[in-house]
Design an enzyme around this catalytic site. Structure first.
Site, PDB file in Angstrom:
ATOM      1  N   TYR A  25      -2.414  -0.805  10.349  1.00 55.22           N
ATOM      2  CA  TYR A  25      -2.528  -1.191   8.939  1.00 55.22           C
ATOM      3  C   TYR A  25      -1.263  -0.821   8.177  1.00 55.22           C
ATOM      4  O   TYR A  25      -0.707  -1.631   7.420  1.00 55.22           O
ATOM      5  CB  TYR A  25      -3.750  -0.512   8.326  1.00 55.22           C
ATOM      6  CG  TYR A  25      -3.923  -0.755   6.847  1.00 55.22           C
ATOM      7  CD1 TYR A  25      -4.484  -1.952   6.386  1.00 55.22           C
ATOM      8  CD2 TYR A  25      -3.544   0.200   5.908  1.00 55.22           C
ATOM      9  CE1 TYR A  25      -4.649  -2.180   5.020  1.00 55.22           C
ATOM     10  CE2 TYR A  25      -3.704  -0.023   4.551  1.00 55.22           C
ATOM     11  CZ  TYR A  25      -4.258  -1.210   4.117  1.00 55.22           C
ATOM     12  OH  TYR A  25      -4.421  -1.440   2.773  1.00 55.22           O
ATOM     13  N   SER A  54       0.842  -1.201   0.000  1.00 52.17           N
ATOM     14  CA  SER A  54       0.000   0.000   0.000  1.00 52.17           C
ATOM     15  C   SER A  54       0.873   1.245   0.000  1.00 52.17           C
ATOM     16  O   SER A  54       2.032   1.216   0.453  1.00 52.17           O
ATOM     17  CB  SER A  54      -0.902   0.013   1.243  1.00 52.17           C
ATOM     18  OG  SER A  54      -1.569   1.249   1.396  1.00 52.17           O
TER      19      SER A  54
END
Length: 296
Positions: free
Chosen positions: A201, A188
């Protein structure tokens, strides 16, 4: 003289405010407004994966859905994993895969279980007759602005889903992966530019980046390539199930240089490329699809 064949990337897909909305985790694609473009109508294949057998985690919705559809239209048989509550979305993907004439295998279950990860791989191999591509897309993301309020349970579930499951799935799959096989993880932009409300995350995505690089070195001598895709803000059900603060939803993705969120289909070709023979000399690399956010 203007070129009518060009598409302005700022305006090619939805570029307005999103309606305020929320869903219970993990959310359904069918309930998202507007519905994302996962290539259901727009992705056209060209036989780049003819005869391949792929397992896609998170294949019911979002990026995983787009990957599963693209793989099928490129000629692969596809098994998808998803949570049982996402069955209705998974059935839609199954139909899209079968409409291409390819085989679709549905494998519901929770990636937080090591035993399930092993059984998932075994079922995919049994039903597909082998395994050539692992596209590991599924992930957990929940926003929390204050680290003192970040529950240990959320921390554990995020790391187990996002990181541990990759170890478990790869360990189970390696005995079936032959030279030429491909593993594609999903990192990401958060690994490089972490949001303050996504500490857990973002940390898992950094771990996936490092894991991908190390695993690529370990498996290179076996002829198995390992790469990762790093998405930016992509419009998926994940975003409205607590992955973003509720007040961010209307302007989601508008802070990127391209001033909009991405659509799942905009990642399809990258996952296809990394799974195909066109990427035969590509391993250990990160491919950012971020709307202009930098991954270095």
């Amino acid at each position: 003289m203007s070129n009518s064949s060009l598409n302005n990337p700022l305006k090619k897909y939805f570029n307005q405010d999103y309606p305020s909305q929320s869903q219970t985790e993990p959310g359904l694609e069918s309930n998202l407004i507007p519905k994302p473009d996962a290539g259901e109508k727009s992705y056209q294949g060209s036989d780049q994966l003819r005869g391949r057998k792929a397992l896609v985690t998170g294949g019911d919705s979002g990026i995983g859905r787009a990957v599963a559809i693209a793989y099928a239209r490129e000629g692969a048989d596809v098994a998808i994993n998803y949570l049982p509550s996402e069955q209705s979305d998974a059935e839609e993907v199954k139909k899209y895969i079968e409409d291409t004439g390819r085989k679709a295998v549905l494998i519901p279950g929770d990636l937080k279980s090591e035993t399930f990860n092993q059984k998932m791989v075994e079922k995919a191999v049994e039903e597909l007759g082998g395994l050539d591509i692992l596209a590991l897309v599924a992930g957990k993301q929940q926003a929390e602005a204050d680290i003192t309020q970040l529950a240990t349970q959320q921390l554990e579930e995020t790391f187990i889903t996002n990181v541990f499951s990759i170890f478990w799935t790869v360990k189970a799959a390696l005995q079936y992966l032959e030279p030429g096989a491909a593993i594609i993880t999903t990192s990401s932009i958060q690994a490089y530019k972490p949001s303050p409300f996504l500490l857990d995350y973002a940390a898992t995505k950094g771990a996936i980046h490092t894991l991908t690089q190390g695993l690529s070195q370990q498996l290179a001598s076996k002829g198995v390539r390992v790469n990762t895709v790093a998405p930016g803000p992509i419009w998926t059900p994940l975003q409205v199930t607590g992955a973003q603060p509720q007040e961010i939803i209307p302007s989601f993705g508008q802070n990127t240089p391209l001033k909009r969120a991405g659509q799942p289909v905009e990642l399809s070709s990258v996952y296809v490329f990394l799974a195909s023979d066109k990427a035969s000399y590509v391993t250990g690399q990160t491919y950012g699809v971020t709307g202009g956010g930098l991954t270095n």
